[in-house]
Design an enzyme around this catalytic site. Sequence first.
Site, PDB file in Angstrom:
ATOM      1  N   ALA A  63     -18.902  81.543  17.539  1.00  0.00           N
ATOM      2  CA  ALA A  63     -20.409  81.318  17.648  1.00  0.00           C
ATOM      3  C   ALA A  63     -21.049  81.642  19.084  1.00  0.00           C
ATOM      4  CB  ALA A  63     -19.667  79.679  18.806  1.00  0.00           C
ATOM      5  N   GLY A 109     -15.640  81.615  15.379  1.00  0.00           N
ATOM      6  CA  GLY A 109     -16.357  80.662  14.373  1.00  0.00           C
ATOM      7  C   GLY A 109     -17.208  81.997  13.078  1.00  0.00           C
ATOM      8  N   GLU A 112     -13.986  81.688  11.246  1.00  0.00           N
ATOM      9  CA  GLU A 112     -13.719  80.582  10.877  1.00  0.00           C
ATOM     10  C   GLU A 112     -15.183  79.839   9.693  1.00  0.00           C
ATOM     11  OE1 GLU A 112     -13.754  78.734  14.729  1.00  0.00           O
ATOM     12  OE2 GLU A 112     -11.799  78.170  14.475  1.00  0.00           O
ATOM     13  N   GLU A 132     -11.218  83.025  20.744  1.00  0.00           N
ATOM     14  CA  GLU A 132     -11.625  82.615  21.995  1.00  0.00           C
ATOM     15  C   GLU A 132     -10.829  82.297  23.128  1.00  0.00           C
ATOM     16  OE1 GLU A 132     -11.167  82.157  18.530  1.00  0.00           O
ATOM     17  OE2 GLU A 132     -13.031  80.608  17.741  1.00  0.00           O
TER      18      GLU A 132
HETATM   19  N1  CAA Z   1     -22.246  85.016  21.526  1.00  0.00           N
HETATM   20  C1  CAA Z   1     -23.066  85.491  21.765  1.00  0.00           C
HETATM   21  N2  CAA Z   1     -23.350  87.032  22.053  1.00  0.00           N
HETATM   22  C2  CAA Z   1     -22.846  87.449  21.805  1.00  0.00           C
HETATM   23  C3  CAA Z   1     -21.627  87.299  21.314  1.00  0.00           C
HETATM   24  C4  CAA Z   1     -21.519  85.860  20.670  1.00  0.00           C
HETATM   25  N3  CAA Z   1     -20.582  85.646  20.622  1.00  0.00           N
HETATM   26  N4  CAA Z   1     -21.187  88.240  20.833  1.00  0.00           N
HETATM   27  C5  CAA Z   1     -21.718  89.541  21.707  1.00  0.00           C
HETATM   28  N5  CAA Z   1     -22.484  88.486  22.146  1.00  0.00           N
HETATM   29  C6  CAA Z   1     -23.665  89.655  22.953  1.00  0.00           C
HETATM   30  C7  CAA Z   1     -23.330  90.694  23.775  1.00  0.00           C
HETATM   31  O1  CAA Z   1     -23.491  89.825  25.143  1.00  0.00           O
HETATM   32  C8  CAA Z   1     -24.041  92.209  24.388  1.00  0.00           C
HETATM   33  O2  CAA Z   1     -25.848  91.233  24.465  1.00  0.00           O
HETATM   34  P1  CAA Z   1     -26.805  91.894  25.466  1.00  0.00           P
HETATM   35  O3  CAA Z   1     -26.935  93.324  24.668  1.00  0.00           O
HETATM   36  O4  CAA Z   1     -27.763  91.134  26.755  1.00  0.00           O
HETATM   37  O5  CAA Z   1     -25.852  92.599  26.850  1.00  0.00           O
HETATM   38  C9  CAA Z   1     -24.846  91.823  22.908  1.00  0.00           C
HETATM   39  O6  CAA Z   1     -24.087  90.764  21.772  1.00  0.00           O
HETATM   40  C10 CAA Z   1     -24.043  92.685  22.067  1.00  0.00           C
HETATM   41  O7  CAA Z   1     -22.716  93.192  22.416  1.00  0.00           O
HETATM   42  P2  CAA Z   1     -21.470  94.453  23.443  1.00  0.00           P
HETATM   43  O8  CAA Z   1     -22.267  95.251  24.086  1.00  0.00           O
HETATM   44  O9  CAA Z   1     -20.181  93.561  23.305  1.00  0.00           O
HETATM   45  O10 CAA Z   1     -21.136  94.792  21.614  1.00  0.00           O
HETATM   46  P3  CAA Z   1     -20.320  95.515  21.002  1.00  0.00           P
HETATM   47  O11 CAA Z   1     -20.718  96.505  19.905  1.00  0.00           O
HETATM   48  O12 CAA Z   1     -19.111  96.289  22.419  1.00  0.00           O
HETATM   49  O13 CAA Z   1     -19.249  94.369  21.024  1.00  0.00           O
HETATM   50  C11 CAA Z   1     -18.398  92.249  20.120  1.00  0.00           C
HETATM   51  C12 CAA Z   1     -19.494  93.781  19.464  1.00  0.00           C
HETATM   52  C13 CAA Z   1     -16.558  93.322  19.892  1.00  0.00           C
HETATM   53  C14 CAA Z   1     -18.719  91.759  18.573  1.00  0.00           C
HETATM   54  C15 CAA Z   1     -18.182  91.904  21.329  1.00  0.00           C
HETATM   55  O14 CAA Z   1     -19.404  91.620  21.937  1.00  0.00           O
HETATM   56  C16 CAA Z   1     -17.577  90.431  21.629  1.00  0.00           C
HETATM   57  O15 CAA Z   1     -15.799  90.836  21.235  1.00  0.00           O
HETATM   58  N6  CAA Z   1     -18.139  89.723  21.373  1.00  0.00           N
HETATM   59  C17 CAA Z   1     -17.112  88.481  21.633  1.00  0.00           C
HETATM   60  C18 CAA Z   1     -16.542  87.419  20.125  1.00  0.00           C
HETATM   61  C19 CAA Z   1     -15.836  86.602  20.555  1.00  0.00           C
HETATM   62  O16 CAA Z   1     -15.455  85.824  21.382  1.00  0.00           O
HETATM   63  N7  CAA Z   1     -15.620  85.794  19.653  1.00  0.00           N
HETATM   64  C20 CAA Z   1     -16.245  84.019  20.027  1.00  0.00           C
HETATM   65  C21 CAA Z   1     -16.435  83.440  20.572  1.00  0.00           C
HETATM   66  S1  CAA Z   1     -16.620  82.171  20.396  1.00  0.00           S
HETATM   67  C22 CAA Z   1     -16.439  81.235  19.597  1.00  0.00           C
HETATM   68  O17 CAA Z   1     -16.060  81.800  18.434  1.00  0.00           O
HETATM   69  C23 CAA Z   1     -15.397  79.377  19.135  1.00  0.00           C
HETATM   70  C24 CAA Z   1     -15.563  78.987  17.803  1.00  0.00           C
HETATM   71  O18 CAA Z   1     -14.529  78.913  17.384  1.00  0.00           O
HETATM   72  C25 CAA Z   1     -16.877  78.427  17.019  1.00  0.00           C
END
Ligand code: CAA
Length: 713
Positions: A63, A109, A112, A132
């Site tokens: 998400a 998500g 999911e 999460e």
């Molecule tokens: N939402 C919004 N922005 C996100 C994002 C997300 N889920 N994941 C990454 N981004 C953004 C980062 O903030 C970053 O933005 P900027 O360039 O503006 O700083 C950009 O994407 C790139 O991210 P990284 O620098 O972290 O890139 P990376 O290649 O090193 O890592 C990644 C990529 C492994 C996907 C890492 O970004 C990550 O772990 N993201 C979060 C994943 C996460 O926690 N997902 C669960 C979300 S909650 C959810 O999904 C709830 C639900 O049940 C519906």
Amino acid sequence: MSDVVHYERVDRVAVVTIDNPPVNALSPDVWNALDEAVRRAAHDPAVDAVVVVGAGTTFIAGADIKVFATLKTREQSLERSGGTHALLMRIEDCPKPVVAAIHGVALGGGNEVAMSCHYRIADRKASIGQPEVLLGIIPGAGGTQRLPRLSGADLALTMSTDGKPISADRAAAAGIVDRVVDGGLREAAIAFAREKAAGGGPRKTRELRDKIQDVAAAVAACEKMRASLAKTSKDVPAPAAAVDAIEAGIREGFAAGSLRERERFADCVVSTASKAMRHIFFAERDAAKIPDAPAGVQARTIARAAVVGAGTMGGGIAMSYANAGIPVLLKEVDQASLDRGLATIRKNYESSVAKGKMTPDALLKTMSLITPTTSYDAFDGVDIVVEAVFENMDLKKTTFAELGKVTRPDCILASNSSTLDISEFARASGRPASVLGHHFFSPANIMKLLEIVRAPETSHETLATSLKLAKRLAKVGVVVGNCFGFVANRMLAYYMREAYLLLEEGASVAEIDQALTDFGMPVGPYGMQDIAGIDVGARIRQYLTSIGKTRAEGPQSEIPDRLFEMGRYGQKTGAGWYRYEAGSRNRIPDPLIENLAGEAAAKRGITRAKISSDEIIARIMTALANEGAKVLQEGYASRAGDIDVIYCYGFGFPRHRGGPMFYADTVGLATVLARVSEYRARFGDYWQPAPLLERLVAEGRGFYDAEPQAAAR
Ligand code: CAA
């Protein structure tokens, strides 16, 4: 049809491509467009099956985390998640087989969505997870319900509570993924979808029961996990909330479980803990941006490195490079020191092998990347040198002067100094633009923080290259300015000052440590010093005294120096602030400390009295926030978030409190300022409110409303 989701037909298969760079996060637009695309495929007479795939480097990273900030109340969250759950049911109810094609990551998500599709095919390099909890929430789009139905309760419980992703192979073995391919994912997914259209048809995850048939065993697994979380995650409610939702789904069925998931998600998403953890997620990413960098600054790639000094820090730094696959020269003045350093490195790796964290093959391969040397030969072939010699200005200046001669003009010269003026090294090197600090934290191969210390002369290219390198070394790089102690240790001096003064005023070492660990720190200030070595701080104080300075404003406790004089350096000498029995790290309170505290209090005319843990926390956190405000105002940190990232990664400040600056905002800056004034009245003028703190209170704002500073100096 949409900017973020594309629809095309290939061989009677609808290929739905999520295209929301950089990581295909599920923004509201993406959710809606995905819904519409699957609906369109369901009604498209020219389509027999559907593939959902991600554009760019990844499937879906989850998400859009920014959207959670718009959920101000539980009710808003419940309404939003109701919509998402219904949307995913519509995908699952599609009468044509829907296949998720996963490359890169399917997180949160993202997984999911994949689990709501009927089948999953993954590239072997992909990883899949429910992270999460690391954001203080639980899977909120059916993850707690569909994952156990695919993998069984055990793995679902682990993935939903530790947040760690698993490999595609592991996911396939567990039943989360149906097929794994080596490349050619899109074509393979289309072929797979056609196969399922020809026979098999849709398979709804929510209707699977095989893996949770044995309800008693699954419930027992939930209870076991809950008991373990009560010990390991008592401060954060999300992991246990995920267990609740999983258990409800197993006991009461998919619909009841989904409702429980939405309720527990709503509880978590509006909590301060989740806000704090989401804040740290973005603060860590913001830290990689240099506010005053001109457009077009290029970060170079570091292919070869060298470390000068094979002591504890130098050895750990060389390991960090080798672990990242970067060949590294390790230089010492003589063979004996070099052999000692290498033996320590080998011992560290052998211990990883013994714990099953590393294979013997990987040990050999990693060690082969470290080339020991006693000369500067081959230094003209490296892209960076990290200097980690003894903390002595003259020695370091001489080293930089030598490095300026033996390396290529574009080679970065980094110092691991934790206290000395980087500008002096910059001048000594003869090419200041390439010089900066790379302040690793001990043990350098483990601790994730890298303070990237910018001198006025350091070029933007050198900083950008360092930030890129930090990520490759699996560190979190934060650019800070060149003040004494930089940011981490400058502020730590105030944290320690209060700990020392509280001891003199009547709190015991154990009480102070307990208050801080109850707050969420991994170890209290005294336990930490016993690990780090009381001699380290004492030597820094000696150096400062020699140049007429002190580490922190205010009274200097004499107790740490008395311990140093007694040879009580901490764990390594069997005694420090605590006593240690041979071979044990158990902290045993020592009456000697109470005696020393009594003497120190008498000298200062203080009557020792009991101090509550609330007061201990208030004093220490106020000191940190006030000094943090000064650091910010003086421009030695660019943003409040940088300070928080430094504290979370450098000292294990609890993420669910968001770091010292975020925590101060949650306490309320008016309260923080009132405490500074109260302490000034009680203890003396060394308590001075930071002008930035006063200004923000006057404006009714928090540290997070403050503008980013131009740049760390
Ligand atoms: N939402 C919004 N922005 C996100 C994002 C997300 N889920 N994941 C990454 N981004 C953004 C980062 O903030 C970053 O933005 P900027 O360039 O503006 O700083 C950009 O994407 C790139 O991210 P990284 O620098 O972290 O890139 P990376 O290649 O090193 O890592 C990644 C990529 C492994 C996907 C890492 O970004 C990550 O772990 N993201 C979060 C994943 C996460 O926690 N997902 C669960 C979300 S909650 C959810 O999904 C709830 C639900 O049940 C519906």
